[in-house]
Design an enzyme around this catalytic site. Structure first.
Site, PDB file in Angstrom:
ATOM      1  N   ASP A  12      72.158  -8.346 -43.693  1.00  0.00           N
ATOM      2  CA  ASP A  12      71.546  -7.015 -43.693  1.00  0.00           C
ATOM      3  C   ASP A  12      70.147  -7.083 -43.078  1.00  0.00           C
ATOM      4  O   ASP A  12      69.273  -7.812 -43.581  1.00  0.00           O
ATOM      5  CB  ASP A  12      71.415  -6.483 -45.125  1.00  0.00           C
ATOM      6  CG  ASP A  12      72.756  -6.071 -45.736  1.00  0.00           C
ATOM      7  OD1 ASP A  12      73.779  -6.085 -45.020  1.00  0.00           O
ATOM      8  OD2 ASP A  12      72.760  -5.726 -46.937  1.00  0.00           O
ATOM      9  N   GLY A  38      76.751  -6.785 -47.548  1.00  0.00           N
ATOM     10  CA  GLY A  38      78.167  -6.498 -47.334  1.00  0.00           C
ATOM     11  C   GLY A  38      78.716  -6.048 -48.677  1.00  0.00           C
ATOM     12  O   GLY A  38      78.387  -6.629 -49.719  1.00  0.00           O
ATOM     13  N   GLY A  40      81.624  -6.328 -49.947  1.00  0.00           N
ATOM     14  CA  GLY A  40      82.408  -7.362 -50.610  1.00  0.00           C
ATOM     15  C   GLY A  40      81.513  -8.409 -51.255  1.00  0.00           C
ATOM     16  O   GLY A  40      81.654  -8.723 -52.445  1.00  0.00           O
ATOM     17  N   THR A 211      82.250   7.747 -59.160  1.00  0.00           N
ATOM     18  CA  THR A 211      80.821   7.543 -59.386  1.00  0.00           C
ATOM     19  C   THR A 211      80.058   8.715 -58.770  1.00  0.00           C
ATOM     20  O   THR A 211      80.375   9.175 -57.671  1.00  0.00           O
ATOM     21  CB  THR A 211      80.332   6.205 -58.790  1.00  0.00           C
ATOM     22  OG1 THR A 211      80.582   6.193 -57.383  1.00  0.00           O
ATOM     23  CG2 THR A 211      81.051   5.034 -59.430  1.00  0.00           C
ATOM     24  N   ASP A 237      65.125   1.329 -53.678  1.00  0.00           N
ATOM     25  CA  ASP A 237      66.133   0.992 -52.670  1.00  0.00           C
ATOM     26  C   ASP A 237      67.516   1.063 -53.338  1.00  0.00           C
ATOM     27  O   ASP A 237      67.808   0.253 -54.216  1.00  0.00           O
ATOM     28  CB  ASP A 237      65.861  -0.420 -52.116  1.00  0.00           C
ATOM     29  CG  ASP A 237      66.854  -0.821 -51.023  1.00  0.00           C
ATOM     30  OD1 ASP A 237      67.775  -0.039 -50.719  1.00  0.00           O
ATOM     31  OD2 ASP A 237      66.701  -1.941 -50.485  1.00  0.00           O
ATOM     32  N   GLY A 242      76.002   0.926 -55.841  1.00  0.00           N
ATOM     33  CA  GLY A 242      77.436   1.154 -56.088  1.00  0.00           C
ATOM     34  C   GLY A 242      78.178  -0.163 -56.250  1.00  0.00           C
ATOM     35  O   GLY A 242      79.067  -0.287 -57.098  1.00  0.00           O
ATOM     36  N   ASP A 243      77.810  -1.149 -55.455  1.00  0.00           N
ATOM     37  CA  ASP A 243      78.474  -2.460 -55.534  1.00  0.00           C
ATOM     38  C   ASP A 243      78.196  -3.122 -56.888  1.00  0.00           C
ATOM     39  O   ASP A 243      79.072  -3.779 -57.471  1.00  0.00           O
ATOM     40  CB  ASP A 243      77.986  -3.373 -54.401  1.00  0.00           C
ATOM     41  CG  ASP A 243      78.279  -2.780 -53.035  1.00  0.00           C
ATOM     42  OD1 ASP A 243      79.304  -2.092 -52.892  1.00  0.00           O
ATOM     43  OD2 ASP A 243      77.469  -2.996 -52.107  1.00  0.00           O
ATOM     44  N   SER A 282      69.296  -7.941 -55.158  1.00  0.00           N
ATOM     45  CA  SER A 282      68.758  -6.938 -56.104  1.00  0.00           C
ATOM     46  C   SER A 282      69.644  -6.773 -57.344  1.00  0.00           C
ATOM     47  O   SER A 282      69.326  -5.994 -58.235  1.00  0.00           O
ATOM     48  CB  SER A 282      68.630  -5.586 -55.394  1.00  0.00           C
ATOM     49  OG  SER A 282      69.908  -5.062 -55.081  1.00  0.00           O
TER      50      SER A 282
HETATM   51  O1  RIB Z   1      76.871  -1.275 -50.108  1.00  0.00           O
HETATM   52  C1  RIB Z   1      75.759  -1.839 -49.476  1.00  0.00           C
HETATM   53  C2  RIB Z   1      76.192  -2.676 -48.317  1.00  0.00           C
HETATM   54  O2  RIB Z   1      76.782  -1.837 -47.342  1.00  0.00           O
HETATM   55  C3  RIB Z   1      75.085  -3.384 -47.584  1.00  0.00           C
HETATM   56  O3  RIB Z   1      74.771  -4.631 -48.160  1.00  0.00           O
HETATM   57  C4  RIB Z   1      75.585  -3.445 -46.156  1.00  0.00           C
HETATM   58  O4  RIB Z   1      75.882  -4.725 -45.715  1.00  0.00           O
HETATM   59  C5  RIB Z   1      76.785  -2.516 -46.112  1.00  0.00           C
HETATM   60  O5  RIB Z   1      77.968  -3.202 -46.033  1.00  0.00           O
END
Ligand code: RIB
Length: 291
Positions: A12, A38, A40, A211, A237, A242-243, A282
């Site tokens: 990123d 990413g 994943g 969500t 930030d 969501g991840d 984070s």
């Molecule tokens: O969900 C956040 C992610 O979306 C970031 O880390 C970026 O790489 C994109 O895939």
């Protein structure tokens, strides 16, 4: 029960900007940082930090070896993360002072998943194991079909949403984890309750976790319904929020916590995530979330 996350890994490139760049405009960034990310990768990190044993499958290039090393250090099992000839996927991320982001992704190695690789990875998993997928790698339909044939429980987060998702074998998904945008594109509906109603009608055997950002989240499965409110925090930030939610939710679901606990922990973890900069970095540890 094993957890397999077959998903993306990105480098990123994050630019702090006063506002999102407009058409024909050039904006000078006020900061520039490089993080691992990413969807994943972030979700695997959240799973591992939540205490789950997670196997991350996918591809990186040689330029992404530092990410593999960090995943190993955080306890993600990377034996199924392959090194390919091409470059690692990457994301260009603008972050505005309010904490919101705008992201461009380039698939790179994430788009080099092969049928052979799918067969090899899935040969190590079986009935009752969990498969988690996002929409940043290629061959998703084949992975869903193969995992379903093995009796794996399939969690699908169709992010980022693309029109071809509608052609995926979605009837084989056990749990959808979607935000409002993905819900709208999957159902054509606008309001959360309408999205859920439509999803439940189309996929009567699947659970749906919707969500809603600052408005929390709603989980429905047949007649069951659970809601959780978001925590009030000052975001700097929102990348990977969501991840984080998804990784924590799946981790706690896998160890048999009840839905209220799963939603509460996931909400708490993502609230901490938005107070920090970056993607995977984070994501808070379980100890921080419990505290
Ligand atoms: O969900 C956040 C992610 O979306 C970031 O880390 C970026 O790489 C994109 O895939």
């Amino acid at each position: 029960m094993k957890i397999l996350n077959f998903g993306s890994v990105n480098i990123d490139y994050v630019y702090g900007v006063p506002h999102f760049v407009k058409p024909a405009e050039t904006v000078a960034s006020q900061s520039y940082e490089v993080f691992m990310g990413g969807k994943g990768c972030n979700q695997s990190v959240a799973l591992a930090k939540a205490g789950a044993t997670v196997f991350h499958a996918g591809n990186i290039g040689n330029d992404g070896l530092w990410i593999k090393n960090q995943l190993d250090a955080w306890g993600v099992d990377t034996r199924f993360l392959s090194i390919t000839d091409g470059p690692t996927g990457h994301a260009i991320i603008q972050v505005v002072p309010e904490g919101q982001n705008a992201i461009i992704i380039h698939g790179g190695a994430n788009r080099a998943v092969t049928s052979l690789q799918i067969q090899e990875v899935l040969s190590h998993f079986g009935q009752g194991d969990i498969l988690l997928l996002q929409n940043e790698i290629n061959q998703i339909p084949e992975i869903i079909e193969a995992a379903s044939a093995k009796g794996m429980t399939i969690f699908f987060n169709p992010a980022p949403m693309t029109s071809d998702v509608l052609q995926f074998p979605l009837d084989k998904v056990d749990v959808f984890i979607i935000n409002e945008v993905e819900g709208q594109e999957l159902t054509g509906q606008t309001f959360p309750d309408q999205i859920l109603k439509e999803m439940n009608e189309h996929f009567p055997n699947a659970a749906v976790l919707l969500t809603l950002g600052e408005k929390g989240a709603i989980y429905t499965h047949q007649i069951a319904r659970f809601e959780v409110e978001a925590k009030k925090v000052t975001a700097i930030d929102t990348t990977a929020a969501g991840d984080t939610f998804i990784g924590y939710f799946v981790a706690f679901w896998a160890i048999g916590k009840n839905l209220k606990q799963c939603l509460d922990f996931a909400t708490q973890a993502s609230a901490i995530c938005v107070t920090r900069k970056g993607g995977s970095v984070s994501i808070p540890s379980k100890e921080e979330v419990l505290a």
